[in-house]
Design a protein around this motif. Structure first.
Motif, PDB file in Angstrom:
ATOM      1  N   THR A  16       0.882  -1.191   0.045  1.00 43.57           N
ATOM      2  CA  THR A  16       0.052   0.178   0.060  1.00 43.57           C
ATOM      3  C   THR A  16       0.948   1.123   0.117  1.00 43.57           C
ATOM      4  O   THR A  16       2.051   1.507   1.007  1.00 43.57           O
ATOM      5  CB  THR A  16      -0.870   0.156   1.258  1.00 43.57           C
ATOM      6  OG1 THR A  16      -1.876  -1.104   1.247  1.00 43.57           O
ATOM      7  CG2 THR A  16      -1.737   1.395   1.292  1.00 43.57           C
ATOM      8  N   LYS A  46       1.142   5.348  -0.091  1.00 40.24           N
ATOM      9  CA  LYS A  46       0.378   6.622   0.180  1.00 40.24           C
ATOM     10  C   LYS A  46       0.474   7.590  -1.223  1.00 40.24           C
ATOM     11  O   LYS A  46       1.508   7.625  -1.833  1.00 40.24           O
ATOM     12  CB  LYS A  46       0.901   7.479   1.351  1.00 40.24           C
ATOM     13  CG  LYS A  46       0.412   8.732   1.381  1.00 40.24           C
ATOM     14  CD  LYS A  46       0.949   9.397   2.807  1.00 40.24           C
ATOM     15  CE  LYS A  46       2.202  10.110   2.690  1.00 40.24           C
ATOM     16  NZ  LYS A  46       2.688  10.765   3.921  1.00 40.24           N
ATOM     17  N   LEU A  89      -5.212  13.229  -0.548  1.00 37.22           N
ATOM     18  CA  LEU A  89      -4.576  12.077   0.177  1.00 37.22           C
ATOM     19  C   LEU A  89      -5.359  10.725  -0.675  1.00 37.22           C
ATOM     20  O   LEU A  89      -6.510  10.535  -0.781  1.00 37.22           O
ATOM     21  CB  LEU A  89      -4.918  11.984   1.569  1.00 37.22           C
ATOM     22  CG  LEU A  89      -4.392  10.745   2.416  1.00 37.22           C
ATOM     23  CD1 LEU A  89      -2.801  10.637   2.161  1.00 37.22           C
ATOM     24  CD2 LEU A  89      -4.862  10.651   3.674  1.00 37.22           C
ATOM     25  N   ARG A 125      -4.516   6.361  -1.882  1.00 34.59           N
ATOM     26  CA  ARG A 125      -4.183   5.157  -1.616  1.00 34.59           C
ATOM     27  C   ARG A 125      -3.632   4.283  -2.880  1.00 34.59           C
ATOM     28  O   ARG A 125      -4.855   3.909  -3.670  1.00 34.59           O
ATOM     29  CB  ARG A 125      -4.896   4.297  -0.704  1.00 34.59           C
ATOM     30  CG  ARG A 125      -4.545   2.848  -0.138  1.00 34.59           C
ATOM     31  CD  ARG A 125      -5.458   1.991   0.156  1.00 34.59           C
ATOM     32  NE  ARG A 125      -5.865   2.608   1.626  1.00 34.59           N
ATOM     33  CZ  ARG A 125      -5.646   2.055   2.821  1.00 34.59           C
ATOM     34  NH1 ARG A 125      -5.101   0.709   2.863  1.00 34.59           N
ATOM     35  NH2 ARG A 125      -6.055   2.243   4.044  1.00 34.59           N
ATOM     36  N   ARG A 181      -2.726   0.545  -4.211  1.00 39.33           N
ATOM     37  CA  ARG A 181      -2.536  -0.875  -3.820  1.00 39.33           C
ATOM     38  C   ARG A 181      -2.034  -1.544  -5.032  1.00 39.33           C
ATOM     39  O   ARG A 181      -2.294  -1.885  -5.992  1.00 39.33           O
ATOM     40  CB  ARG A 181      -3.812  -1.574  -3.363  1.00 39.33           C
ATOM     41  CG  ARG A 181      -4.073  -3.083  -3.319  1.00 39.33           C
ATOM     42  CD  ARG A 181      -3.743  -3.645  -2.133  1.00 39.33           C
ATOM     43  NE  ARG A 181      -3.734  -5.006  -1.917  1.00 39.33           N
ATOM     44  CZ  ARG A 181      -4.442  -5.848  -0.775  1.00 39.33           C
ATOM     45  NH1 ARG A 181      -4.513  -5.090   0.171  1.00 39.33           N
ATOM     46  NH2 ARG A 181      -4.001  -6.946  -1.217  1.00 39.33           N
ATOM     47  N   GLN A 226      -8.132   8.247  -0.143  1.00 33.02           N
ATOM     48  CA  GLN A 226      -8.179   7.561   1.102  1.00 33.02           C
ATOM     49  C   GLN A 226      -8.353   8.813   2.045  1.00 33.02           C
ATOM     50  O   GLN A 226      -8.174   9.969   2.147  1.00 33.02           O
ATOM     51  CB  GLN A 226      -6.419   7.616   1.414  1.00 33.02           C
ATOM     52  CG  GLN A 226      -6.015   7.219   2.979  1.00 33.02           C
ATOM     53  CD  GLN A 226      -6.450   5.961   3.270  1.00 33.02           C
ATOM     54  OE1 GLN A 226      -6.498   4.878   2.485  1.00 33.02           O
ATOM     55  NE2 GLN A 226      -7.183   5.735   4.772  1.00 33.02           N
ATOM     56  N   PRO A 249      -8.280  10.507   5.595  1.00 32.71           N
ATOM     57  CA  PRO A 249      -7.044  10.625   6.650  1.00 32.71           C
ATOM     58  C   PRO A 249      -7.561   9.909   7.867  1.00 32.71           C
ATOM     59  O   PRO A 249      -8.736   9.982   8.236  1.00 32.71           O
ATOM     60  CB  PRO A 249      -7.063  12.048   6.965  1.00 32.71           C
ATOM     61  CG  PRO A 249      -7.620  12.883   5.804  1.00 32.71           C
ATOM     62  CD  PRO A 249      -8.982  11.789   5.456  1.00 32.71           C
ATOM     63  N   THR A 296       2.216   3.335   6.451  1.00 31.97           N
ATOM     64  CA  THR A 296       2.071   4.069   5.131  1.00 31.97           C
ATOM     65  C   THR A 296       1.019   5.469   5.206  1.00 31.97           C
ATOM     66  O   THR A 296       1.133   6.424   4.872  1.00 31.97           O
ATOM     67  CB  THR A 296       1.877   3.326   4.132  1.00 31.97           C
ATOM     68  OG1 THR A 296       3.161   2.585   3.998  1.00 31.97           O
ATOM     69  CG2 THR A 296       1.740   4.212   2.651  1.00 31.97           C
ATOM     70  N   THR A 297      -0.058   4.848   5.795  1.00 31.66           N
ATOM     71  CA  THR A 297      -1.369   5.708   5.596  1.00 31.66           C
ATOM     72  C   THR A 297      -1.547   6.406   6.859  1.00 31.66           C
ATOM     73  O   THR A 297      -2.418   7.527   6.810  1.00 31.66           O
ATOM     74  CB  THR A 297      -2.555   4.995   5.262  1.00 31.66           C
ATOM     75  OG1 THR A 297      -2.645   3.968   5.936  1.00 31.66           O
ATOM     76  CG2 THR A 297      -2.403   4.439   3.841  1.00 31.66           C
ATOM     77  N   ARG A 298      -0.891   5.947   8.132  1.00 31.06           N
ATOM     78  CA  ARG A 298      -0.752   7.031   9.128  1.00 31.06           C
ATOM     79  C   ARG A 298       0.036   7.890   9.353  1.00 31.06           C
ATOM     80  O   ARG A 298      -0.160   8.772  10.178  1.00 31.06           O
ATOM     81  CB  ARG A 298      -0.935   5.963  10.414  1.00 31.06           C
ATOM     82  CG  ARG A 298      -1.965   4.985  10.629  1.00 31.06           C
ATOM     83  CD  ARG A 298      -1.645   3.805  11.694  1.00 31.06           C
ATOM     84  NE  ARG A 298      -2.510   2.695  11.777  1.00 31.06           N
ATOM     85  CZ  ARG A 298      -3.506   2.556  12.421  1.00 31.06           C
ATOM     86  NH1 ARG A 298      -4.025   3.524  13.015  1.00 31.06           N
ATOM     87  NH2 ARG A 298      -4.127   1.496  12.350  1.00 31.06           N
ATOM     88  N   ASP A 299       0.953   7.707   8.830  1.00 31.43           N
ATOM     89  CA  ASP A 299       2.460   8.335   8.998  1.00 31.43           C
ATOM     90  C   ASP A 299       2.828   8.182  10.599  1.00 31.43           C
ATOM     91  O   ASP A 299       3.039   6.941  10.887  1.00 31.43           O
ATOM     92  CB  ASP A 299       2.305  10.060   8.777  1.00 31.43           C
ATOM     93  CG  ASP A 299       2.153  10.223   7.262  1.00 31.43           C
ATOM     94  OD1 ASP A 299       2.622   9.272   6.619  1.00 31.43           O
ATOM     95  OD2 ASP A 299       1.743  11.222   7.008  1.00 31.43           O
TER      96      ASP A 299
END
Length: 269
Positions: A30, A32, A81, A83, A85, A113, A115, A231-234
């Motif tokens: 995944t 970002k 933002l 994503r 895949r 995506q 947040p 990756t998506t949360r940082d």
């Protein structure tokens, strides 16, 4: 969502006997997207190759995968933002564990995506990661244990589940790595714990003063600060562990600020 499958843009289906479906014989990444631009794509493609080799699959053609990424993103909206895949499977095969001989399947999907929340509440779960298993450290499509653990966490009012391992040490979340502050030290479990070699985890280690060390799972209830990375949360501060409230401390704030600055400076660190 925009889909690219084995070189064909818009093809949103695969064989019903694809090994990725029948037995979970596949790997994925995944990535970002920030205003349509992938972050750390090279690192993700390298890890995709490592995971494929770990499953005994032929290494994916990086140029072919990049072509799929380019074709999908050329048609995608420049979401603030998003994503991306990338899934790579053993391809069509028999209805069993033996692989077929018709080649692999490569899929690229892009979508918007939402947040993540600025903070997370986590709950520990009773099922340990097997740090000695054949899938250890591989990002495979066999995610059912994560689905079960995340559902258990949700029942407890949490957003993420945290695993220990068979050795009794802290390991990881269902889709995240974890960092904790113990006696003023910022620590994340070693890769030997069985956790995934997260891309964001690696960047935090490279860009900050964190260290890798074994952390007894039982000591999680006494950590001073903690945060998740993915990756998506940082960098996402943890404000509760099994109902025990945690402050968003100085080390967590510093790491989050440094990551935001550094990640904005480059798209392929």
């Amino acid at each position: 969502m925009l889909v690219w499958t084995d070189g064909e843009l818009g093809r949103d289906h695969v064989s019903v006997v694809d090994h990725g479906i029948t037995v979970g014989d596949g790997v994925f990444e995944t990535v970002k997207l920030v205003r349509g631009v992938p972050f750390a794509l090279t690192r993700h493609l390298r890890r995709l190759a490592v995971s494929a080799r770990g499953l005994g699959l032929p290494e994916p053609d990086e140029g072919f995968v990049r072509k799929g990424v380019e074709e999908v993103l050329a048609q995608a909206d420049p979401w603030e933002l998003g994503r991306l895949r990338i899934t790579y499977t053993g391809g069509p095969g028999p209805l069993g564990s033996v692989r077929g001989d018709k080649g692999t399947t490569t899929i690229v999907i892009a979508g918007e995506q939402k947040p993540f929340a600025p903070t997370s509440r986590v709950a520990t779960v009773p099922w340990p990661r097997n740090e000695r298993g054949p899938l250890t450290g591989l990002k495979t499509t066999s995610y059912a244990d994560n689905v079960i653990a995340l559902a258990r966490a949700a029942e407890a009012g949490a957003d993420e589940a945290i695993f220990g391992n068979l050795a009794g040490n802290l390991c990881e979340g269902t889709g995240s790595n974890i960092f904790v502050v113990v006696d003023g030290r910022l620590i994340t479990p070693t890769l030997d714990s069985g956790c995934l070699a997260g891309i964001t985890r690696a960047l935090v280690l490279e860009w900050g003063d964190a260290e890798e060390s074994d952390v007894p799972f039982e000591s999680l209830g006494a950590v001073q600060e903690a945060f998740l990375t993915s990756t998506t949360r940082d960098v996402q501060p943890i404000t509760s562990i099994d109902g025990r409230e945690l402050p968003v401390g100085g080390l967590t704030r510093a790491v989050a600020a440094e990551f935001a600055i550094r990640s904005a400076e480059t798209v392929d660190p």
